[in-house]
Structures are given as structure tokens and as C-alpha cells.
Design a protein around this motif. Structure first.
Motif, PDB file in Angstrom:
ATOM      1  N   PRO A  38       0.812  -1.223   0.000  1.00 33.29           N
ATOM      2  CA  PRO A  38       0.000   0.000   0.000  1.00 33.29           C
ATOM      3  C   PRO A  38       0.850   1.280   0.000  1.00 33.29           C
ATOM      4  O   PRO A  38       0.414   2.317  -0.490  1.00 33.29           O
ATOM      5  CB  PRO A  38      -0.813  -0.098   1.291  1.00 33.29           C
ATOM      6  N   GLU A  39       2.081   1.188   0.516  1.00 33.37           N
ATOM      7  CA  GLU A  39       2.965   2.356   0.568  1.00 33.37           C
ATOM      8  C   GLU A  39       3.708   2.585  -0.754  1.00 33.37           C
ATOM      9  O   GLU A  39       4.507   3.491  -0.858  1.00 33.37           O
ATOM     10  CB  GLU A  39       4.000   2.190   1.689  1.00 33.37           C
ATOM     11  N   GLY A  40       3.449   1.746  -1.751  1.00 29.37           N
ATOM     12  CA  GLY A  40       4.114   1.893  -3.039  1.00 29.37           C
ATOM     13  C   GLY A  40       5.392   1.090  -3.179  1.00 29.37           C
ATOM     14  O   GLY A  40       6.075   1.180  -4.187  1.00 29.37           O
ATOM     15  N   GLY A  41       5.718   0.308  -2.168  1.00 27.32           N
ATOM     16  CA  GLY A  41       6.899  -0.552  -2.230  1.00 27.32           C
ATOM     17  C   GLY A  41       6.561  -1.891  -2.867  1.00 27.32           C
ATOM     18  O   GLY A  41       5.558  -2.045  -3.561  1.00 27.32           O
ATOM     19  N   ARG A  42       7.403  -2.860  -2.597  1.00 24.18           N
ATOM     20  CA  ARG A  42       7.221  -4.184  -3.174  1.00 24.18           C
ATOM     21  C   ARG A  42       7.553  -5.226  -2.123  1.00 24.18           C
ATOM     22  O   ARG A  42       8.525  -5.081  -1.386  1.00 24.18           O
ATOM     23  CB  ARG A  42       8.143  -4.324  -4.374  1.00 24.18           C
ATOM     24  N   PHE A  43       6.735  -6.279  -2.048  1.00 30.27           N
ATOM     25  CA  PHE A  43       6.988  -7.406  -1.151  1.00 30.27           C
ATOM     26  C   PHE A  43       7.237  -8.620  -2.027  1.00 30.27           C
ATOM     27  O   PHE A  43       6.346  -9.091  -2.734  1.00 30.27           O
ATOM     28  CB  PHE A  43       5.799  -7.650  -0.219  1.00 30.27           C
ATOM     29  N   GLY A  50       9.285 -26.421  -1.937  1.00 32.23           N
ATOM     30  CA  GLY A  50       8.847 -27.229  -0.812  1.00 32.23           C
ATOM     31  C   GLY A  50       9.310 -26.751   0.553  1.00 32.23           C
ATOM     32  O   GLY A  50       8.973 -27.350   1.565  1.00 32.23           O
ATOM     33  N   ALA A  51      10.082 -25.673   0.602  1.00 33.31           N
ATOM     34  CA  ALA A  51      10.609 -25.191   1.884  1.00 33.31           C
ATOM     35  C   ALA A  51       9.531 -24.500   2.705  1.00 33.31           C
ATOM     36  O   ALA A  51       8.603 -23.920   2.169  1.00 33.31           O
ATOM     37  CB  ALA A  51      11.762 -24.223   1.644  1.00 33.31           C
ATOM     38  N   LYS A  52       9.680 -24.555   4.014  1.00 39.03           N
ATOM     39  CA  LYS A  52       8.787 -23.830   4.907  1.00 39.03           C
ATOM     40  C   LYS A  52       9.288 -22.404   5.144  1.00 39.03           C
ATOM     41  O   LYS A  52       8.521 -21.546   5.551  1.00 39.03           O
ATOM     42  CB  LYS A  52       8.682 -24.542   6.259  1.00 39.03           C
ATOM     43  N   THR A  53      10.560 -22.169   4.937  1.00 39.43           N
ATOM     44  CA  THR A  53      11.154 -20.863   5.196  1.00 39.43           C
ATOM     45  C   THR A  53      11.407 -20.134   3.885  1.00 39.43           C
ATOM     46  O   THR A  53      12.005 -20.692   2.970  1.00 39.43           O
ATOM     47  CB  THR A  53      12.476 -21.001   5.969  1.00 39.43           C
ATOM     48  N   GLY A  54      10.949 -18.898   3.821  1.00 40.18           N
ATOM     49  CA  GLY A  54      11.155 -18.079   2.640  1.00 40.18           C
ATOM     50  C   GLY A  54      12.215 -17.020   2.876  1.00 40.18           C
ATOM     51  O   GLY A  54      12.670 -16.799   4.000  1.00 40.18           O
ATOM     52  N   VAL A  55      12.588 -16.357   1.791  1.00 41.56           N
ATOM     53  CA  VAL A  55      13.529 -15.251   1.836  1.00 41.56           C
ATOM     54  C   VAL A  55      12.799 -14.041   1.268  1.00 41.56           C
ATOM     55  O   VAL A  55      12.360 -14.062   0.115  1.00 41.56           O
ATOM     56  CB  VAL A  55      14.792 -15.546   1.006  1.00 41.56           C
ATOM     57  N   VAL A  56      12.637 -13.002   2.096  1.00 38.17           N
ATOM     58  CA  VAL A  56      12.014 -11.767   1.635  1.00 38.17           C
ATOM     59  C   VAL A  56      13.117 -10.871   1.094  1.00 38.17           C
ATOM     60  O   VAL A  56      14.092 -10.566   1.792  1.00 38.17           O
ATOM     61  CB  VAL A  56      11.248 -11.065   2.775  1.00 38.17           C
ATOM     62  N   LEU A  57      12.956 -10.459  -0.152  1.00 41.40           N
ATOM     63  CA  LEU A  57      13.912  -9.579  -0.805  1.00 41.40           C
ATOM     64  C   LEU A  57      13.421  -8.154  -0.610  1.00 41.40           C
ATOM     65  O   LEU A  57      12.405  -7.759  -1.171  1.00 41.40           O
ATOM     66  CB  LEU A  57      14.009  -9.931  -2.292  1.00 41.40           C
TER      67      LEU A  57
END
Length: 128
Positions: A38-43, A50-57
Motif C-alpha cells: 500500500p505504501e508503493g513498495g514491493r513485497f 517445498g521449503a517452509k522458510t522463505g527469503v524476503v527480498l
């Protein structure tokens, strides 16, 4: 405590699209989320299949009081095949080294983050 796993780790990047494409195209990760905020950024979140853990860039500078070096370790059952695939994709990968916990190598992503790749020995295996 009812904690079951790490949901995600955050990794600062200069360009979301390039970082996502590197993770998906060269590391074989899945793109789990890629949305405008909503702030104009990107998620953007990626993860090994198959992993349970993600990497947020994240495009934001992540700061902390630790100040130590970052290390991002990936695990593989076939180091030689993955090293060959990374090199075929144009990634410069160090020669694998034998360690007490397994065979390991390293490379960097487009933003200069050090990534490790480990084929664990029985001693280094992480129980699931």
C-alpha cells in the motif's frame, strides 16, 4: 512454545526483479509472493521448492546492532550437480572444500551477499 519453523529471513537487495530472477532462474527457487505494498513498495518472497522458510527480498536497508558478517547457507544432497548447474547459469562458484560437517562451496548473489552451499556429512546433517 508452539514455534514450528522460521517463516522468512530478510535480505536487502538493490533491485527486486533482478534478485527474484536470480533466485528463481539460477538457484531454482519458487517465487512465492510478488506484490505491491500500500505504501508503493514491493513485497517479494522466494524459497527453495517445498521449503517452509522463505527469503524476503527487501529494498530497504536492514540494520541491526550485531554488525557481524551475514551468511546465508543452503543445503543440497548433490553438491557437484548444483555447482555444475550454477556455473552453467553463469554464476562464479568457489571450488568445493571438504569440511568435518560435509562438502561446501560459496558464491555471491547480484547484490554481493555471500551464499554457502553445503552437502552435509552424517555429522553435519540437520534433522527434520
Amino acid at each position: 512454545m508452539a514455534i514450528t519453523h522460521v517463516q522468512f529471513l530478510t535480505l536487502p537487495v538493490a533491485d527486486h526483479a533482478r534478485a527474484r530472477d536470480f533466485s528463481v532462474g539460477k538457484l531454482g527457487f519458487e517465487a512465492l509472493v510478488d506484490r505491491r505494498t500500500p505504501e508503493g513498495g514491493r513485497f517479494v518472497m522466494v524459497a527453495p521448492k517445498g521449503a517452509k522458510t522463505g527469503v524476503v527480498l527487501t529494498g530497504q536497508q536492514v540494520t541491526g546492532s550485531g554488525g557481524g558478517p551475514q551468511h546465508f547457507q543452503l543445503q543440497t544432497p548433490d553438491l557437484d550437480a548444483d555447482v555444475a548447474a550454477l556455473r552453467a547459469a553463469g554464476v562464479e562458484v568457489a571450488e568445493p572444500q571438504v569440511r568435518p560437517w560435509g562438502r561446501a562451496t560459496s558464491f555471491t548473489d547480484l547484490d554481493g551477499h555471500a551464499l554457502g552451499l553445503l552437502e552435509p556429512s552424517d555429522f553435519g546433517a540437520v534433522p527434520r
